[in-house]
Design an enzyme around this catalytic site. Sequence first.
Site, PDB file in Angstrom:
ATOM      1  CG  HIS A 248      24.602 -33.812 -11.220  1.00 48.18           C
ATOM      2  ND1 HIS A 248      25.401 -34.808 -11.774  1.00 48.18           N
ATOM      3  CD2 HIS A 248      25.098 -33.924 -10.006  1.00 48.18           C
ATOM      4  CE1 HIS A 248      26.392 -35.284 -11.029  1.00 48.18           C
ATOM      5  NE2 HIS A 248      26.060 -34.807  -9.740  1.00 48.18           N
ATOM      6  CG  HIS A 340      33.963 -20.624  -9.215  1.00 52.14           C
ATOM      7  ND1 HIS A 340      34.414 -20.667  -8.127  1.00 52.14           N
ATOM      8  CD2 HIS A 340      34.339 -21.658  -9.857  1.00 52.14           C
ATOM      9  CE1 HIS A 340      35.187 -21.493  -7.879  1.00 52.14           C
ATOM     10  NE2 HIS A 340      35.506 -21.978  -8.962  1.00 52.14           N
TER      11      HIS A 340
END
Length: 463
Positions: A248, A340
């Site tokens: 993150h 993705h």
Amino acid sequence: MELLILAVCLIPLVYAFICTCKWVLQWRDQGCYMLAYECYKAPESRKLNTESSAKIVFRNKNLGLEEYRFLLKTIVSSGLGEETYAPPNVIEGREQHPTLADAHLEINEVIFDTLDKLFARTGVSPSDIDILVVNVSLFSPMPSVTACIVNRYKMREDIKAFNLSGMGCSASLVAIDLVRHLFKTHKEAFAVVVSTESMGPHWYMGKEKSMILSNCLFRSGGCSMLFTNNRALKHRAILRLKCLVRTHLGSNDEAYECCKQVEDDRGYRGFRLTKSLTKAAAQAFTMNLRELVPKILPLGELLRHFTVSNRQTSKIKSTELEAVGSSLNLKAGVDHFCIHPGGRAVIDGVGKGLRLSEYDLEPARMALHRFGNTSAGGLWYVLGYMEAKKRLKKGDRILMVSFGAGFKANNCLWEVMKDLDDANVWKDCIDSYPPKTLVNPFMEKYNWINDEYLSFVRLELDA
């Protein structure tokens, strides 16, 4: 006295033995097995080809000449094919004034269709579900989406339900990570994860180019998955989670701002994608790999990579991923790459950084072409393509790569538990993939948008 000394000596050994047994038993209950997954396929009436996309573009009276040209250029070069699906209210021409009912309809179609099929396929009853995690980033109603599911299927009163929002395209792996941790304290449990997105009510009606992009790439879709940590059901599993690493970069202002839902100067709400996206993705992915690689590569490859890396003298900047990938052979520990399908640039960037072949990138490219960017559900259309093409064999290892707003990079490694060959959501079209070319068939029709001397917009579209 001798017995007392013996007892004192044995106590630490007995304690160590008990702790070891306890650790082994806990370890046995910490497995995370996927039993099945079901991706959503919308009705034929919801297909959105280039012709339909252009009509939607021209319905937006806020756009000027440059915005029209930008949108059409993006559409025909996006990597999306002619059979992706749009939300009902967009197809029906009501994208400018969506209602709460439109949002519920879009979400419920995906969730209930996939869950119905998931329960039917596995024979697991909704009343058997111990954990329910739903991720929808842009729609957080009250009661929550999880409450809606519990009500629909009359699930147990003690079910552990979690509703995740705002996690972006990487939310599916965030949800699975939550399940993985919950399995540590819930023995022989069933968990359901539902990943989808609310597109219709968030269709951007303004004219800022950085926000228009989302209309070109995002499409309707989603997936429901069933997991368990019950080792007695191991023989029924299709995948086993080996490891999962989350990174993150929210503390970095540039990374935080690169994917963000905002309002433009005229009050139109949309999803802004900035030029810093690729840099944030490279940084997050590189940091993620540093922790993930030791978990997935054999010792010999790690030693080789360490030796080569120490010889590199180039400075690591925004192309850090390429620097790492140049000395890293992930194929030593990975058989398949499930990337993705966020867009052609995302797929190309990961492929270049990790030196992947077109064979490795094919599943992601085809999922983008057939279904578009379906946000958090996109990974499972890529996995479905691999399965439909009969690529997945027992013992194979699959690396899932995902990125999301925040900015996040969440990646994991799966082990295939049995040969997989279900055509799933690709059943009706898998024989036609990969197509001979990914060039948009309307490229020639809309080539006028590249005319730099264009002084007007040619409207040759039927009403």
